[in-house]
Scaffold this motif. Structure first.
Motif, PDB file in Angstrom:
ATOM      1  N   LEU A  85       0.805  -1.403   0.048  1.00  0.00           N
ATOM      2  CA  LEU A  85      -0.008   0.022  -0.091  1.00  0.00           C
ATOM      3  C   LEU A  85       0.730   1.222  -0.073  1.00  0.00           C
ATOM      4  N   ASN A  86       0.823   2.075  -1.075  1.00  0.00           N
ATOM      5  CA  ASN A  86       1.299   3.347  -1.086  1.00  0.00           C
ATOM      6  C   ASN A  86       0.204   4.311  -1.187  1.00  0.00           C
ATOM      7  N   ARG A  87       0.680   5.528  -1.273  1.00  0.00           N
ATOM      8  CA  ARG A  87      -0.527   6.650  -1.083  1.00  0.00           C
ATOM      9  C   ARG A  87      -1.564   6.225  -2.568  1.00  0.00           C
ATOM     10  N   GLU A  88      -0.983   6.155  -3.635  1.00  0.00           N
ATOM     11  CA  GLU A  88      -1.999   6.020  -4.717  1.00  0.00           C
ATOM     12  C   GLU A  88      -2.775   4.802  -4.550  1.00  0.00           C
ATOM     13  N   VAL A  89      -2.484   3.682  -4.117  1.00  0.00           N
ATOM     14  CA  VAL A  89      -3.097   2.434  -3.805  1.00  0.00           C
ATOM     15  C   VAL A  89      -4.402   2.690  -2.797  1.00  0.00           C
ATOM     16  N   MET A  90      -3.887   3.556  -1.605  1.00  0.00           N
ATOM     17  CA  MET A  90      -4.800   3.708  -0.617  1.00  0.00           C
ATOM     18  C   MET A  90      -6.069   4.444  -1.045  1.00  0.00           C
ATOM     19  N   ASN A  91      -5.706   5.566  -1.707  1.00  0.00           N
ATOM     20  CA  ASN A  91      -6.496   6.708  -2.200  1.00  0.00           C
ATOM     21  C   ASN A  91      -7.519   5.760  -3.201  1.00  0.00           C
ATOM     22  N   GLU A  92      -6.972   4.808  -4.082  1.00  0.00           N
ATOM     23  CA  GLU A  92      -8.069   4.350  -5.006  1.00  0.00           C
ATOM     24  C   GLU A  92      -9.104   3.437  -4.255  1.00  0.00           C
ATOM     25  N   VAL A  93      -8.259   2.727  -3.312  1.00  0.00           N
ATOM     26  CA  VAL A  93      -9.366   1.783  -2.307  1.00  0.00           C
ATOM     27  C   VAL A  93     -10.428   2.855  -1.568  1.00  0.00           C
ATOM     28  N   LYS A  94     -10.070   3.908  -1.220  1.00  0.00           N
ATOM     29  CA  LYS A  94     -10.938   4.867  -0.540  1.00  0.00           C
ATOM     30  C   LYS A  94     -11.892   5.362  -1.512  1.00  0.00           C
ATOM     31  N   SER A  95     -11.435   5.786  -2.705  1.00  0.00           N
ATOM     32  CA  SER A  95     -12.545   6.040  -3.543  1.00  0.00           C
ATOM     33  C   SER A  95     -13.429   5.228  -3.779  1.00  0.00           C
ATOM     34  N   ALA A  96     -12.933   4.007  -4.212  1.00  0.00           N
ATOM     35  CA  ALA A  96     -13.958   2.842  -4.493  1.00  0.00           C
ATOM     36  C   ALA A  96     -14.967   2.546  -3.533  1.00  0.00           C
ATOM     37  N   LEU A  97     -14.618   2.859  -2.134  1.00  0.00           N
ATOM     38  CA  LEU A  97     -15.548   2.724  -1.238  1.00  0.00           C
ATOM     39  C   LEU A  97     -16.477   3.706  -1.002  1.00  0.00           C
ATOM     40  N   GLU A  98     -16.090   5.075  -1.257  1.00  0.00           N
ATOM     41  CA  GLU A  98     -16.974   6.063  -1.281  1.00  0.00           C
ATOM     42  C   GLU A  98     -18.070   5.796  -2.416  1.00  0.00           C
ATOM     43  N   LYS A  99     -17.256   5.377  -3.614  1.00  0.00           N
ATOM     44  CA  LYS A  99     -18.588   5.060  -4.834  1.00  0.00           C
ATOM     45  C   LYS A  99     -19.746   4.142  -4.275  1.00  0.00           C
ATOM     46  N   CYS A 114      -2.367  -8.842   0.741  1.00  0.00           N
ATOM     47  CA  CYS A 114      -1.649  -7.469   1.065  1.00  0.00           C
ATOM     48  C   CYS A 114      -0.603  -7.379   1.892  1.00  0.00           C
ATOM     49  N   CYS A 115       0.611  -7.030   1.339  1.00  0.00           N
ATOM     50  CA  CYS A 115       1.778  -6.858   2.320  1.00  0.00           C
ATOM     51  C   CYS A 115       2.026  -5.843   3.221  1.00  0.00           C
ATOM     52  N   GLY A 116       1.159  -4.984   3.343  1.00  0.00           N
ATOM     53  CA  GLY A 116       1.045  -3.577   4.104  1.00  0.00           C
ATOM     54  C   GLY A 116       1.569  -2.490   3.447  1.00  0.00           C
ATOM     55  N   LEU A 117       2.160  -1.674   4.196  1.00  0.00           N
ATOM     56  CA  LEU A 117       2.583  -0.415   3.838  1.00  0.00           C
ATOM     57  C   LEU A 117       4.121  -0.710   2.790  1.00  0.00           C
ATOM     58  N   VAL A 130      -9.579 -13.402   2.102  1.00  0.00           N
ATOM     59  CA  VAL A 130      -7.970 -13.678   2.020  1.00  0.00           C
ATOM     60  C   VAL A 130      -7.449 -14.765   1.390  1.00  0.00           C
ATOM     61  N   ASN A 131      -6.876 -14.262   0.194  1.00  0.00           N
ATOM     62  CA  ASN A 131      -6.261 -15.352  -0.676  1.00  0.00           C
ATOM     63  C   ASN A 131      -5.051 -15.920   0.018  1.00  0.00           C
ATOM     64  N   GLY A 132      -4.144 -15.129   0.580  1.00  0.00           N
ATOM     65  CA  GLY A 132      -2.757 -15.307   0.740  1.00  0.00           C
ATOM     66  C   GLY A 132      -2.247 -14.454   1.894  1.00  0.00           C
ATOM     67  N   PRO A 133      -0.929 -14.185   2.184  1.00  0.00           N
ATOM     68  CA  PRO A 133      -0.551 -13.413   3.187  1.00  0.00           C
ATOM     69  C   PRO A 133      -1.062 -12.143   3.453  1.00  0.00           C
ATOM     70  N   ALA A 134      -1.465 -11.814   4.820  1.00  0.00           N
ATOM     71  CA  ALA A 134      -2.022 -10.420   4.962  1.00  0.00           C
ATOM     72  C   ALA A 134      -0.991  -9.958   6.173  1.00  0.00           C
ATOM     73  N   ILE A 135      -0.318  -9.000   5.800  1.00  0.00           N
ATOM     74  CA  ILE A 135       1.051  -8.451   6.833  1.00  0.00           C
ATOM     75  C   ILE A 135       0.744  -7.103   6.869  1.00  0.00           C
ATOM     76  N   GLY A 136       1.082  -6.448   8.333  1.00  0.00           N
ATOM     77  CA  GLY A 136       1.034  -5.055   8.650  1.00  0.00           C
ATOM     78  C   GLY A 136      -0.563  -4.456   8.513  1.00  0.00           C
ATOM     79  N   LEU A 137      -0.629  -3.447   7.796  1.00  0.00           N
ATOM     80  CA  LEU A 137      -1.749  -2.713   7.525  1.00  0.00           C
ATOM     81  C   LEU A 137      -2.792  -3.867   6.929  1.00  0.00           C
ATOM     82  N   GLY A 138      -2.420  -4.678   6.026  1.00  0.00           N
ATOM     83  CA  GLY A 138      -3.010  -5.710   5.252  1.00  0.00           C
ATOM     84  C   GLY A 138      -3.808  -6.646   6.125  1.00  0.00           C
ATOM     85  N   ALA A 139      -3.159  -6.665   7.530  1.00  0.00           N
ATOM     86  CA  ALA A 139      -3.975  -7.663   8.324  1.00  0.00           C
ATOM     87  C   ALA A 139      -4.737  -6.814   9.475  1.00  0.00           C
TER      88      ALA A 139
END
Length: 291
Positions: free
Chosen positions: A60-74, A93-96, A138-147
């Motif tokens: 997760l970088n800024r772009e990815v997080m902003n896209e998920v946020k936008s999709a949730l808002e819609k 998701c491997c976190g940040l 959850v299809n695979g590893p979830a690490i950090g913020l992904g967990a």
């Protein structure tokens, strides 16, 4: 024509004409709007899949997080009854993305820190504020913020090969995603400390036993099992689903937002400090040297 494209077209042809038109428009909207996620609008729900191009292993970088946020808002204002959050590939998701964070913090650290932490805070708040149910596959590893975001969702299903880890101290980082509140409530203080401080790597069955995961499915039938249960939820009334979530989450949002605020303030202090930067540089360098 590739198999995937043929399946999409066949799925669309099975629907009435007006639904096919809306289906096609939604596919086009998804393709043109997002770079690091895929959004599929289906009858009754919205599927958001992490499929990052700007990062590796769905970090997760800024772009990815902003896209998920936008999709949730819609999805919050459309005709979806709920959201299915999942990922493309063998990693959830491997976190940040610490490589990206270090790159930004090298220049004008104070300003970059504020921007990065605000993005994380808004990303986490988008899960807290979402009124419809969020189902996670959850299809695979979830690490950090992904967990750590998983308890902010409502139902979490895991592939038996998935595993969960929040090794924040190894990253030179403090906990995020409201995990300082949710983990102790879900799994007890001792297990939460093992996760957040000691970096305990928890397999799917252990995560289910501790309450982080709702159910675990065999990897060979994981997708089919998920979709059977998704169809069951799709048949439910949207008003009932939303109000049922509201009852379960009653009075929790304020506490979660306060936890998110506290965690982000600590992150600002760590990332703005010379010692915090040094720890992150060591982590990134060790990761590079290990390949």
């Amino acid at each position: 024509m590739r198999g995937k494209e043929r399946k999409v077209i066949d799925d669309a042809r099975d629907q009435p004409l007006d639904k096919r038109v809306r289906f096609s428009l939604r596919l086009l909207e998804s393709a043109s709007t997002y770079k690091d996620i895929v959004v599929r609008k289906k009858d009754g729900f919205t599927q958001i899949l992490l499929s990052t191009r700007s990062t590796y292993n769905n970090t997760l970088n800024r772009e990815v997080m902003n896209e998920v946020k936008s999709a949730l808002e819609k999805a919050a204002v459309d005709d979806s009854k709920f959201v299915l959050l999942s990922a493309v590939g063998s990693v959830f998701c491997c976190g940040l993305d610490f490589d990206n964070i270090v790159k930004h913090l090298k220049y004008n650290r104070k300003r970059a820190t504020v921007k990065l932490v605000d993005t994380i805070k808004n990303f986490v708040n988008s899960f807290i504020e979402f009124k419809k149910p969020i189902i996670v596959s959850v299809n695979g590893p979830a690490i950090g913020l992904g967990a750590s975001i998983l308890p902010l969702c409502d139902v979490v299903w895991a592939n038996e090969k998935a595993w969960f880890q929040t090794p924040y101290t190894r990253f030179g980082q403090s906990p995020d995603g409201c995990s300082t509140i949710t983990f102790p409530k879900i799994m007890g203080r001792a297990a939460a400390n093992e996760m957040l401080i000691n970096g305990w790597k928890m397999n799917a069955q252990e995560a289910c036993d501790k309450g982080l995961v709702s159910q675990v499915f065999w990897s060979e039938t994981f997708t089919q099992e998920v979709m059977v249960r998704i169809q069951e939820i799709t048949s439910c009334n949207s008003f009932v689903l939303e109000n049922s979530k509201a009852l379960v989450r009653y009075n929790m949002n304020v506490e979660l937002k306060q936890a998110n605020e506290r965690e982000c303030e600590v992150l600002k202090k760590i990332w703005a400090s010379a010692q915090g930067m040094e720890y992150m540089l060591k982590y990134v360098q060790n990761k590079i040297d290990s390949f």
